[in-house]
Design an enzyme around this catalytic site. Structure first.
Site: not given
Ligand code: ZN
Length: 500
Positions: A264-265, A268, A294
């Site tokens: 997830h990170e 980003h 997101e």
């Molecule tokens: Zn996030």
């Protein structure tokens, strides 16, 4: 163009101050000894004041007007014209709210944060209630200062998702509810169909780190311009396109925390690392909104990281790292375990199918509070009733209910919808990439991600903040945002997993 040059220089200084604050914030969460808290708060406050003074000064406004007046010949997509649009947007936001109100909000949220943390620990909503009331009142004042045409929420939402309207979010969320609530009920009837206890076995933290590093590197997160550290609440931060850092946390008895947290990170971070070279280091770099941001973290985490293709390649590797723990487990068992759906009370632990419900509940309650349909006295009961209606669960305590999130104590009303908007946008973005390169799923099954990454880079990342979120979405997909593609994805994936 003298005004433009002078403006660029001024904006650059303000941006540098922002990046320096980010660095202090990163250090605070990753390295700082507890004793440093007071010094750090003072240093951050000083930098924040300098940044605000510089950016909101009349001189900035004068240079901006002069540069805008001389900008007629600039192409809309040029760095210069884009800089003027983004600077105008940020300048108006920063100058419309009176300094006294900003200071009051800072003061109240600093106190409210501590009251909230204590109230949550003690399951004592009554102690937080007066602070929530103050934050609702101050948010109304902020919204009035910022201005809005239709709903008061529009002004607050716009701070996180520029240009997005409350009515649009409400329409999208109603579409989600119509399909997701029956889907959640149908899956709940099969609650015993999937056992995910293999994910709670003992996983050595060092080996988890080794795996996280390997995955992040292979996805395309550039360690020459980034690093991975440990933090209690994982986050991504950047000090410029060429220094974007991620954090994760390793839990011995819950493999998904680090596994999906890191992906997830990294999602980003790859967005941030992908800003075009000509805008690197300027205020145009980075992501255009929280929702688009997101959409990228979710795309990598869910559409790539929770896919069967991804684990076709990675499961044998994971098994090799944890031979005792995963001995005798097959790919299919693992795939079903990481995709188990389980309605729960806590947002941050929610799976793909139930997550949006947590967001919709917060969005509806925020609007009810702001528009006077709900009092802070009745808010916990309203919260619990919605959990019962949408997820079939009633929080036994406020700690597992209305007190669970940090956002309201920080004054962040209007923030929550961006999580679900990101989910919604992740699917059409991914579909578009696969339509352009139908070999992407096969490549994922071979541990290759460059075709997907290059496509995202060319169509989304390189633009930084040049386009507004809805504008970028339409430019990339050719469509207006709708819930259809995301719902179709959920129904297909989970219809197969749960044999619905
Ligand atoms: Zn996030």
């Amino acid at each position: 163009m003298e005004a433009l040059t002078a403006l660029q220089k001024r904006l650059q200084q303000a941006h540098d101050l922002n990046m320096a604050m980010s660095l202090l914030g990163w250090d605070q969460q990753v390295n700082m000894p507890p004793g440093g808290a007071e010094h750090r708060a003072s240093q951050l406050a000083t930098l924040s004041r300098l940044q605000h003074e510089l950016f909101t000064a009349e001189e900035t406004g004068r240079l901006l007007e002069a540069a805008e007046a001389a900008a007629d010949g600039l192409h809309y997509e040029s760095d210069e014209a884009s800089l003027l649009r983004v600077a105008r947007h940020d300048y108006d936001l920063a100058t419309r709210v009176p300094t006294d109100l900003v200071a009051e909000l800072t003061r109240v949220t600093a106190l409210a944060h501590e009251k909230w943390a204590a109230a949550r620990a003690n399951d004592d909503y009554a102690a937080f209630k007066p602070w929530l009331q103050q934050i609702v009142d101050l948010s109304l004042q902020v919204a009035e200062a910022l201005g809005y045409e239709d709903r008061v929420y529009d002004a607050l939402l716009d701070q996180y998702e520029p240009g997005m309207k409350t009515a649009t979010v409400a329409r999208l969320f109603n579409e989600l509810k119509e399909v997701q609530i029956p889907l959640i009920r149908a899956i709940a009837e099969q609650a015993g169909a999937i056992d995910n206890s293999i994910l709670t076995r003992d996983y050595d933290a060092q080996r988890q780190e080794q795996f996280s590093l390997e995955v992040a590197r292979q996805l395309g997160y550039d360690f020459e311009r980034g690093r991975l550290d440990v933090a209690v609440h994982p986050f991504t931060t950047n000090f410029g396109t060429n220094d974007v850092r991620i954090t994760t946390r390793y839990e011995r008895n819950w493999l998904p925390a680090a596994l999906f947290g890191t992906i997830h990170e990294a999602g980003h971070a790859m967005y941030e690392q992908g800003s075009g070279a000509s805008i690197a280091g300027t205020m145009l770099e980075g992501g255009t909104s929280l929702g688009i941001h997101e959409s990228q973290s979710r795309l990598w985490e869910n559409l790539v990281g929770r896919s069967r293709a991804f684990w076709t390649y990675y499961f044998p590797r994971l098994q090799a790292l944890f031979p005792e723990t995963l001995d005798g487990i097959d790919l299919e068992t693992f795939y079903r375990a990481i995709n188990r759906v389980q309605p729960s009370l806590i947002r941050v632990e929610a799976d793909e199918v139930t997550y949006n419900m947590h967001i919709i509940i917060r969005f509806e309650l925020e609007n009810d509070l702001l528009e006077g349909r709900l009092s802070v006295d009745d808010a916990p009961e309203a919260w619990n009733a919605k959990y019962e209606e949408y997820l079939g669960l009633r929080p036994p305590t406020d700690r597992e209910g209305i007190l669970q999130d940090i956002h309201w104590s920080g004054g962040m009303i209007g923030y929550f919808p961006t999580y679900s908007l990101g989910n919604l946008m992740s699917v059409p973005f991914f579909d578009k990439a696969v339509a352009a390169h139908p070999n992407i799923p096969d490549e994922i099954a071979q541990g290759r991600f460059d075709t997907l990454l290059n496509w995202l880079q060319a169509h989304i990342y390189q633009h930084g903040r040049k386009y507004m979120p809805a504008e970028l979405f339409q430019k990339v997909t050719g469509e207006i945002m709708s819930a259809g593609p995301y719902l179709a994805y959920l129904q297909e994936k989970y219809g197969e997993i749960y044999d619905l």
